[in-house]
Design a protein around this motif. Structure first.
Motif, short mmCIF file in Angstrom:
data_model
loop_
_atom_site.label_atom_id
_atom_site.label_comp_id
_atom_site.label_asym_id
_atom_site.label_seq_id
_atom_site.Cartn_x
_atom_site.Cartn_y
_atom_site.Cartn_z
N LYS A 1 1.16 7.43 3.38
CA LYS A 1 1.96 8.32 4.21
C LYS A 1 2.13 7.70 5.60
O LYS A 1 1.14 7.28 6.22
CB LYS A 1 1.27 9.67 4.32
CG LYS A 1 2.05 10.73 5.02
CD LYS A 1 1.31 12.05 4.95
CE LYS A 1 2.11 13.14 5.64
NZ LYS A 1 1.44 14.43 5.56
N GLY A 2 3.36 7.63 6.07
CA GLY A 2 3.63 7.15 7.42
C GLY A 2 3.07 5.77 7.68
O GLY A 2 3.35 4.82 6.95
N ALA A 3 2.26 5.66 8.71
CA ALA A 3 1.71 4.37 9.13
C ALA A 3 0.72 3.78 8.14
O ALA A 3 0.38 2.60 8.23
CB ALA A 3 1.05 4.51 10.50
N ASP A 4 0.24 4.56 7.17
CA ASP A 4 -0.70 4.04 6.17
C ASP A 4 -0.01 3.21 5.09
O ASP A 4 -0.65 2.44 4.40
CB ASP A 4 -1.46 5.19 5.51
CG ASP A 4 -2.40 5.89 6.48
OD1 ASP A 4 -2.82 5.25 7.47
OD2 ASP A 4 -2.68 7.08 6.26
N ALA A 5 1.31 3.39 4.92
CA ALA A 5 2.04 2.61 3.92
C ALA A 5 2.22 1.18 4.42
O ALA A 5 2.30 0.93 5.62
CB ALA A 5 3.40 3.25 3.65
N ARG A 6 2.28 0.24 3.49
CA ARG A 6 2.48 -1.17 3.84
C ARG A 6 3.52 -1.78 2.93
O ARG A 6 3.60 -1.48 1.74
CB ARG A 6 1.18 -1.97 3.72
CG ARG A 6 0.11 -1.57 4.70
CD ARG A 6 0.50 -2.01 6.12
NE ARG A 6 -0.52 -1.66 7.08
CZ ARG A 6 -0.58 -0.50 7.75
NH1 ARG A 6 0.33 0.43 7.55
NH2 ARG A 6 -1.53 -0.28 8.61
N PHE A 7 4.32 -2.68 3.52
CA PHE A 7 5.37 -3.40 2.80
C PHE A 7 5.21 -4.88 3.04
O PHE A 7 4.46 -5.31 3.90
CB PHE A 7 6.75 -2.97 3.33
CG PHE A 7 6.97 -1.49 3.32
CD1 PHE A 7 7.19 -0.82 2.14
CD2 PHE A 7 6.96 -0.77 4.50
CE1 PHE A 7 7.39 0.54 2.13
CE2 PHE A 7 7.17 0.60 4.51
CZ PHE A 7 7.38 1.26 3.32
N ALA A 8 5.99 -5.65 2.30
CA ALA A 8 6.00 -7.10 2.52
C ALA A 8 7.24 -7.49 3.32
O ALA A 8 7.14 -7.88 4.47
CB ALA A 8 5.93 -7.86 1.21
N ILE A 9 8.40 -7.35 2.73
CA ILE A 9 9.64 -7.73 3.42
C ILE A 9 10.72 -6.71 3.08
O ILE A 9 11.41 -6.82 2.07
CB ILE A 9 10.09 -9.15 3.01
CG1 ILE A 9 8.98 -10.17 3.23
CG2 ILE A 9 11.35 -9.55 3.78
CD1 ILE A 9 9.26 -11.54 2.63
N CYS A 10 10.85 -5.68 3.91
CA CYS A 10 11.87 -4.64 3.69
C CYS A 10 13.24 -5.16 4.05
O CYS A 10 13.42 -5.77 5.09
CB CYS A 10 11.56 -3.40 4.51
SG CYS A 10 10.25 -2.41 3.81
N ARG A 11 14.20 -4.88 3.20
CA ARG A 11 15.58 -5.29 3.46
C ARG A 11 16.48 -4.06 3.43
O ARG A 11 16.60 -3.36 4.39
CB ARG A 11 16.03 -6.34 2.44
CG ARG A 11 15.34 -7.68 2.60
CD ARG A 11 15.73 -8.32 3.93
NE ARG A 11 15.24 -9.68 4.04
CZ ARG A 11 14.23 -10.04 4.79
NH1 ARG A 11 13.55 -9.16 5.47
NH2 ARG A 11 13.86 -11.30 4.86
N GLY A 12 17.14 -3.80 2.30
CA GLY A 12 18.12 -2.73 2.20
C GLY A 12 17.49 -1.35 2.30
O GLY A 12 16.34 -1.14 1.93
N ILE A 13 18.29 -0.42 2.81
CA ILE A 13 17.84 0.96 2.97
C ILE A 13 19.05 1.86 2.72
O ILE A 13 20.17 1.51 3.06
CB ILE A 13 17.27 1.16 4.39
CG1 ILE A 13 16.80 2.58 4.61
CG2 ILE A 13 18.25 0.76 5.44
CD1 ILE A 13 16.13 2.78 5.96
N SER A 14 18.82 2.98 2.08
CA SER A 14 19.90 3.94 1.87
C SER A 14 19.32 5.35 1.85
O SER A 14 18.16 5.56 1.54
CB SER A 14 20.65 3.66 0.57
OG SER A 14 19.81 3.81 -0.55
N VAL B 1 0.87 -1.17 0.00
CA VAL B 1 0.00 0.00 0.00
C VAL B 1 0.91 1.22 0.00
O VAL B 1 1.74 1.38 0.89
CB VAL B 1 -0.92 0.05 1.25
CG1 VAL B 1 -1.75 1.32 1.25
CG2 VAL B 1 -1.81 -1.18 1.33
N LEU B 2 0.74 2.08 -1.01
CA LEU B 2 1.43 3.35 -0.99
C LEU B 2 0.67 4.28 -0.08
O LEU B 2 -0.55 4.21 0.01
CB LEU B 2 1.51 3.95 -2.40
CG LEU B 2 2.32 3.14 -3.42
CD1 LEU B 2 2.25 3.80 -4.79
CD2 LEU B 2 3.75 2.99 -2.97
#
Length: 190
Positions: free
Chosen positions: A72-85, A69-70
């Motif tokens: 803002k903040g807590a309304d966004a949803r992901f499956a499996i976040c890994r890398g971040i930059s 789900v795109l």
């Protein structure tokens, strides 16, 4: 001084994984803001901010079922976040979601999450326009000063490039073919 004396927990409690603030469940990626020192940690379904020893979920919701789900903040949803930059201009973060096979951008000022590359839920190695190109297991993405992106697709054994015109190409490796051969482009294996 021993090696154990050299390390200090930045967040979390040893042996106590969790989904609440001040607990980090299955951390996979970490990045530090270059000017203010904030530390961001990606967990499976959320992005947490560590500031002055306090952990706060800023994007997504820890403990939620994996989804897309795109928002803002807590309304966004992901499956499996890994890398971040952190972006070169330090105004956003790139998040790699291996469950959705996508790279997202979280704008730091607004916490708005937008899709950068990949087709949610579709894995593959299709090159082409950013709207239709597919990724497979993106685990790390970096952005250059000029706006190009480079994405490591781990299980696909490729490095992908997104140019400033929005075209995705395979920079090196062969989709799904692992190895350690040096070479140019698809002659190299990763």
């Amino acid at each position: 001084m021993s090696v154990a004396d050299s390390f200090t927990a930045l967040a979390g409690t040893k042996g106590k994984p969790g989904h609440t603030d001040n607990l980090v469940f299955e951390p996979h990626g970490i990045a530090q803001h270059p000017t203010n020192g904030d530390v961001y940690v990606s967990g499976d379904t959320s992005l947490k901010l560590i500031r002055d020893g306090v952990v706060t979920t800023v994007v997504g919701k820890a403990g939620e079922d994996p989804s897309f789900v795109l928002g803002k903040g807590a309304d966004a949803r992901f499956a499996i976040c890994r890398g971040i930059s952190v972006s070169p201009h330090a105004d956003s973060l790139l998040l790699c979601d291996v469950g959705n096979n996508c790279v997202f951008r979280a704008h730091l000022e607004t916490l708005e999450v937008v899709l950068v590359c990949g087709v949610p839920g579709q894995k593959g190695g299709l090159d082409g326009p950013i709207a239709t190109a597919t990724l497979q297991s993106p685990v790390k993405a970096i952005e250059t000063e000029t706006g190009e992106l480079f994405i490591v697709c781990a299980s696909a054994c490729t490095i992908r490039r997104v140019d400033t015109a929005g075209n995705v190409t395979t920079l090196c490796g062969q989709h799904g073919v692992g190895g350690n051969a040096d070479g140019v482009g698809s002659a190299a294996t990763l």
